[in-house]
Design a protein around this motif. Structure first.
Motif, PDB file in Angstrom:
ATOM      1  N   ARG A 183       0.837  -1.205   0.000  1.00 30.95           N
ATOM      2  CA  ARG A 183       0.000   0.000   0.000  1.00 30.95           C
ATOM      3  C   ARG A 183       0.863   1.243   0.000  1.00 30.95           C
ATOM      4  O   ARG A 183       0.644   2.167  -0.774  1.00 30.95           O
ATOM      5  N   VAL A 224       0.974   4.031  -3.015  1.00 30.64           N
ATOM      6  CA  VAL A 224       0.666   5.442  -2.804  1.00 30.64           C
ATOM      7  C   VAL A 224       1.875   6.305  -3.168  1.00 30.64           C
ATOM      8  O   VAL A 224       1.738   7.322  -3.845  1.00 30.64           O
ATOM      9  N   TYR A 241      -6.777  11.064  -9.598  1.00 33.53           N
ATOM     10  CA  TYR A 241      -6.441  10.271  -8.412  1.00 33.53           C
ATOM     11  C   TYR A 241      -7.710   9.720  -7.755  1.00 33.53           C
ATOM     12  O   TYR A 241      -7.738   8.557  -7.327  1.00 33.53           O
ATOM     13  N   PHE A 296      -8.357   5.756  -7.158  1.00 34.07           N
ATOM     14  CA  PHE A 296      -8.595   5.152  -5.843  1.00 34.07           C
ATOM     15  C   PHE A 296      -9.986   4.544  -5.731  1.00 34.07           C
ATOM     16  O   PHE A 296     -10.159   3.512  -5.084  1.00 34.07           O
ATOM     17  N   ARG A 297     -10.978   5.159  -6.360  1.00 32.87           N
ATOM     18  CA  ARG A 297     -12.316   4.558  -6.360  1.00 32.87           C
ATOM     19  C   ARG A 297     -12.290   3.224  -7.104  1.00 32.87           C
ATOM     20  O   ARG A 297     -12.862   2.233  -6.650  1.00 32.87           O
ATOM     21  N   TYR A 330      -9.664   1.310  -7.628  1.00 28.82           N
ATOM     22  CA  TYR A 330      -8.836   0.389  -6.855  1.00 28.82           C
ATOM     23  C   TYR A 330      -9.625  -0.177  -5.679  1.00 28.82           C
ATOM     24  O   TYR A 330      -9.582  -1.371  -5.397  1.00 28.82           O
ATOM     25  N   GLU A 331     -10.354   0.699  -5.024  1.00 27.54           N
ATOM     26  CA  GLU A 331     -11.159   0.300  -3.865  1.00 27.54           C
ATOM     27  C   GLU A 331     -12.158  -0.790  -4.246  1.00 27.54           C
ATOM     28  O   GLU A 331     -12.339  -1.770  -3.533  1.00 27.54           O
ATOM     29  N   LEU A 384      -9.187   1.212   2.413  1.00 23.44           N
ATOM     30  CA  LEU A 384      -9.835   2.479   2.078  1.00 23.44           C
ATOM     31  C   LEU A 384     -11.244   2.590   2.657  1.00 23.44           C
ATOM     32  O   LEU A 384     -11.806   3.672   2.690  1.00 23.44           O
ATOM     33  N   LEU A 387      -3.897  10.167   3.258  1.00 24.74           N
ATOM     34  CA  LEU A 387      -3.765   8.719   3.058  1.00 24.74           C
ATOM     35  C   LEU A 387      -2.607   8.162   3.872  1.00 24.74           C
ATOM     36  O   LEU A 387      -2.719   7.090   4.472  1.00 24.74           O
TER      37      LEU A 387
END
Length: 112
Positions: free
Chosen positions: A8, A12, A31, A35-36, A38-39, A47, A104
């Motif tokens: 992680r 990042v 970004y 991240f959405r 990836y989540e 997350l 983060l």
């Protein structure tokens, strides 16, 4: 399967340092989209508590997603900058991305 804390942190750090390596242009909106995705795609447990942590830390925003909370944390009192998508100047983009990655990192340290 969730990534371990080392992966992680590396993810990042690499995202922040080399956004084009991930097909991103370095903007806050890109970004957020990453991240959405990836989540959802990686079932990223780490997350899932990010939003609730931000709400507790900021003391408001129970009705907002983490994307909007980051904007408000980076631009307090600047409601003219609070839209999630849209044109932004370079200074605003930098403030948003710096706040996102700082938060983060803080979150990751608190909840490894």
């Amino acid at each position: 399967m969730d990534a371990d804390p080392m992966n992680r942190s590396e993810l990042v750090a690499n995202l922040q340092k080399y956004p084009s390596m991930f097909g991103l242009d370095g903007s806050y909106s890109m970004y957020v989209a990453f991240f959405r995705g990836y989540e959802i795609g990686a079932d990223a447990e780490w997350l899932r508590g990010f939003r609730d942590w931000l709400v507790r830390d900021l003391g408001y925003g129970q009705n907002l997603g983490w994307e909007s909370l980051i904007i408000r944390a980076a631009m307090p009192g600047r409601s003219d900058h609070w839209q999630l998508f849209g044109p932004r100047d370079e200074e605003t983009e930098q403030a948003l991305t710096e706040t996102l990655f700082r938060r983060l990192e803080e979150f990751d340290l608190m909840f490894p």
